[in-house]
Write a protein that holds these residues in place. Sequence first.
Motif, PDB file in Angstrom:
ATOM      1  N   GLN A   9      49.702 -23.570  -2.761  1.00 24.57           N
ATOM      2  CA  GLN A   9      48.776 -23.640  -3.876  1.00 24.57           C
ATOM      3  C   GLN A   9      48.306 -25.060  -4.144  1.00 24.57           C
ATOM      4  OE1 GLN A   9      51.641 -21.215  -6.413  1.00 24.57           O
ATOM      5  NE2 GLN A   9      49.691 -20.774  -7.375  1.00 24.57           N
ATOM      6  N   ARG A  12      45.231 -28.257  -0.063  1.00 27.19           N
ATOM      7  CA  ARG A  12      44.276 -27.498   0.743  1.00 27.19           C
ATOM      8  C   ARG A  12      44.695 -27.459   2.192  1.00 27.19           C
ATOM      9  NH1 ARG A  12      39.344 -31.861   0.761  1.00 27.19           N
ATOM     10  NH2 ARG A  12      39.886 -32.939   2.644  1.00 27.19           N
ATOM     11  N   LEU A  33      42.094 -13.614  -7.635  1.00 25.54           N
ATOM     12  CA  LEU A  33      43.434 -13.899  -7.133  1.00 25.54           C
ATOM     13  C   LEU A  33      44.447 -13.726  -8.255  1.00 25.54           C
ATOM     14  CD1 LEU A  33      44.706 -15.112  -4.485  1.00 25.54           C
ATOM     15  CD2 LEU A  33      44.854 -17.220  -5.788  1.00 25.54           C
ATOM     16  N   HIS A  40      50.490 -14.200  -4.696  1.00 24.36           N
ATOM     17  CA  HIS A  40      50.215 -15.282  -3.750  1.00 24.36           C
ATOM     18  C   HIS A  40      50.962 -15.068  -2.444  1.00 24.36           C
ATOM     19  CE1 HIS A  40      47.696 -17.970  -5.999  1.00 24.36           C
ATOM     20  NE2 HIS A  40      48.494 -17.890  -7.032  1.00 24.36           N
ATOM     21  N   PRO A 114      47.840 -14.984   2.548  1.00 23.45           N
ATOM     22  CA  PRO A 114      47.039 -15.239   1.350  1.00 23.45           C
ATOM     23  C   PRO A 114      46.299 -13.996   0.885  1.00 23.45           C
ATOM     24  CG  PRO A 114      45.860 -16.018   3.266  1.00 23.45           C
ATOM     25  CD  PRO A 114      47.189 -15.501   3.763  1.00 23.45           C
ATOM     26  N   LEU A 116      42.756 -12.927  -0.474  1.00 20.97           N
ATOM     27  CA  LEU A 116      41.372 -13.354  -0.594  1.00 20.97           C
ATOM     28  C   LEU A 116      40.608 -12.367  -1.466  1.00 20.97           C
ATOM     29  CD1 LEU A 116      42.490 -14.936   1.818  1.00 20.97           C
ATOM     30  CD2 LEU A 116      40.250 -14.792   2.873  1.00 20.97           C
ATOM     31  N   GLY A 272      45.282 -11.636   3.960  1.00 20.04           N
ATOM     32  CA  GLY A 272      44.968 -12.414   5.147  1.00 20.04           C
ATOM     33  C   GLY A 272      45.510 -11.809   6.417  1.00 20.04           C
ATOM     34  N   ALA A 296      38.466 -17.059   0.255  1.00 18.06           N
ATOM     35  CA  ALA A 296      39.455 -17.583  -0.680  1.00 18.06           C
ATOM     36  C   ALA A 296      38.766 -18.134  -1.916  1.00 18.06           C
ATOM     37  CB  ALA A 296      40.272 -18.687  -0.010  1.00 18.06           C
ATOM     38  N   LEU A 300      41.506 -23.057  -4.398  1.00 17.23           N
ATOM     39  CA  LEU A 300      42.643 -23.218  -3.493  1.00 17.23           C
ATOM     40  C   LEU A 300      42.387 -24.255  -2.406  1.00 17.23           C
ATOM     41  CD1 LEU A 300      44.105 -19.640  -2.923  1.00 17.23           C
ATOM     42  CD2 LEU A 300      44.866 -21.433  -4.489  1.00 17.23           C
ATOM     43  N   ILE A 302      41.753 -24.052   0.814  1.00 17.17           N
ATOM     44  CA  ILE A 302      42.681 -23.771   1.914  1.00 17.17           C
ATOM     45  C   ILE A 302      42.270 -24.541   3.160  1.00 17.17           C
ATOM     46  CG2 ILE A 302      43.589 -21.958   3.418  1.00 17.17           C
ATOM     47  CD1 ILE A 302      43.251 -20.007   1.195  1.00 17.17           C
ATOM     48  N   ASP A 307      43.824 -20.617   6.814  1.00 18.75           N
ATOM     49  CA  ASP A 307      42.726 -19.743   6.407  1.00 18.75           C
ATOM     50  C   ASP A 307      42.521 -18.651   7.460  1.00 18.75           C
ATOM     51  OD1 ASP A 307      40.405 -18.510   5.624  1.00 18.75           O
ATOM     52  OD2 ASP A 307      39.210 -20.335   5.470  1.00 18.75           O
TER      53      ASP A 307
END
Length: 785
Positions: A9, A12, A33, A40, A114, A116, A272, A296, A300, A302, A307
Amino acid sequence: MTSLIQQYQSSRKSTFSMKGNTVFFFLCALFILQESRAAHNNGVYIVYMGAADSRNGSLRDHHVQLMNSVLKRKENALVHTYKHGFSGFAATMSEEDARSIAQKPGVVSVFPDPLLELHTTRSWDFLKYQTAVEIDSQPKSDSEPSSPGSDTIIGILDTGIWPESESFNDKGMDPIPSRWKGKCMEANDFSTSNCNRKLIGARFYNQSDITFSKLHTPRDTIGHGTHVASTAAGSTVASASYYGLAAGTAKSGSPSSRIAVYRVCSLNGCRGSSILAAFDDAIKDGVDVLSLSLGAPSVLEIGLESDPIAIGSFHAVDNGIIVVCSAGNDGPTSGSVVNVAPWILTVAASTIDRDFQSNVVLGEKNEVIKGEGINFSPLEKSAVYPLIYAKSAKKSGASEDEARNCDPDSMDGGLIKGKIVICDTGDSGYSVRDKIDVVKAVGAIGIAVIDDTLNAVASTYGAFPATVISSKGAAEIFSYLNSTGNPVATILATVSVTKYTPAPAIAYFSSRGPSYYTRNVLKPDISAPGVDILAAWIANDTSEAPKGKEPPLFNVLSGTSMACPHVSGIAASVKARNPTWSPSAIRSAIMTSATQTNNLKAPIRTDSGSIATPYDYGAGEVTTSEPLQPGLVYETSTIDYLNYLCYSGRTTSAIVGIVKTVPDGFACPKDSNSDYISNINYPSIAISKFNGKDNKNVSRTVTNVAGDGVSVYTVSVDAPGGVNVKVIPEKLQFTKNNEKLSYQVVFSSSSATQLKEDVFGSITWSNGKYKVRSPFVLSSKSSDE
């Protein structure tokens, strides 16, 4: 010790990696989210092991051994395996196991699974009107099933599909291409007979988290995926409308293309691990275009290694599939764009020339105040209903702000009952729908909400007379309220207004650049219609039906989710006409042929009225005919993407583990830093750390695809004040088709003063027939700012 989830979290680029090398507007409210730890991380970790190589048996065996070692623990369970386009797996495991696996040879990265979010009758006609170039030897109309697009396959990663919709009929279509290797999965409510020559594939992926809805069917129970699929490649349907609104013929970007659906999302979001499984299957199945209206949350930020969309799309592109993604709905905040990897075609959202107006009529003179929204108001057209400003009905104990914003328990029902209420927006977090519920509960018969952003996007309010007005319109209403002791009004039922000006405008919710990951690649890439788009809908949705009406067969939605499939459909049309083109050539054709003017022949503006920049719309608004024959294309090669990874801080050894085929002798340049990202052969140019002292030099290579053989292109430059731009050479002389020629661009400042803000311009090559335009942005900030 900071947990894996906290790391994920807070950074990135948070991930675990071998040897320390770190390698959707309307429905978005539903797909946020979750704030809990369980949302999470559902206990699942993704183990990414780079490219799949069927020739390397020992490597394959090593992957199996590693996976089996994970599953030895009783608490661990396999969720997905990835073996077609790339290698790896997803499994439930502890943080300790994840840390241990991250250190194993051959592991590129390990990261938590994750969650999304999910980020048309008129839109295609509008884009056609915006097109300025006639294309030679135009193929048959896309409405004719024998057109070349019939062999083009668009994969949709979303909430599934409602196969019975007329938008997915296969009337007159040719047999399914023999190269298709996908399947039509069965479920209790879905059989193989639901697939046909239009809908040729349907898969679903079960979410592993018990707190989430199970996806035991490809059938869409939400509507988002059906809407998206029909926008990209739905069959042409006459007499489509939303209860009479937006009436016309429903069209898509590529009506003769095939659709393959991969259901990866539930009502709670999109895991994800499922997204990666869908990418893996799509590569094997043989799709040509992948369309993802999800991503996302921008907060976040990511990193590419964590990702799933960046990872999956990298391998899809490496296998010849163009990947089109929505830019996100977190605008107009700067730096909010997502899906920023350079191998993705990233799409922003714009308006079209149709407006859904529900106007407020004041007093005996019937003064009209423009309102926005979709309702089927039963009120009289004459202004005969009492009108009140919510603040004037403040309840004892409530504050004036609470009352004027129509917050719960803030108004005196005795003063509200039987009246139309004017409400401010406020910042209390209550939506228009919340305010409707509040005023209805105290007896109001209608509501007008003041909001300058929502006033540009029509939401659906059913039979209750509800509309959104601008602050300018509100000022006129307040003036009227102050001028009379007996104010009266009415709210009119919604009407569709076409040929609305100015259009397009960039929607307020559309996420903006620059990219959080690097300022040296411009994102978004392109804009497309994403406001008030009519497309197919699920046929059992009674929540959208006015009283006494059957569920709608079509629905009106807004978001970058709606913009993405417009570009996916156009990409499929370009692919159909030019089947040998690479994904980057198709992206280039779409970007360099974009328009920057609206239907008033003036510069495209944002929803707030300011002139739009490439941070708002990338190269501009997509066109429909020009991308089919762009003249020149910028082909971004595998070497470009490898260099991008090098310049972003990856080592050669880490990159070798990611890519399916590394060119012989490839090694990261010794002098690798983020500034050099500007030199990858992208259709746009983005430069950071432009300080007014040092020149910045970039190079580009274009390929002649016009079919004209001998052709001479001359350059023109649109440069911002205080910046000098020199292109070397100023002419490109092609002698044959598919010839490649290179040029350099030197940026310098006309003064020693550093830029105070980012500036924009463009470079255009033209031979009198084709115009090939590349936007550029210069920033004084570094890529990390």
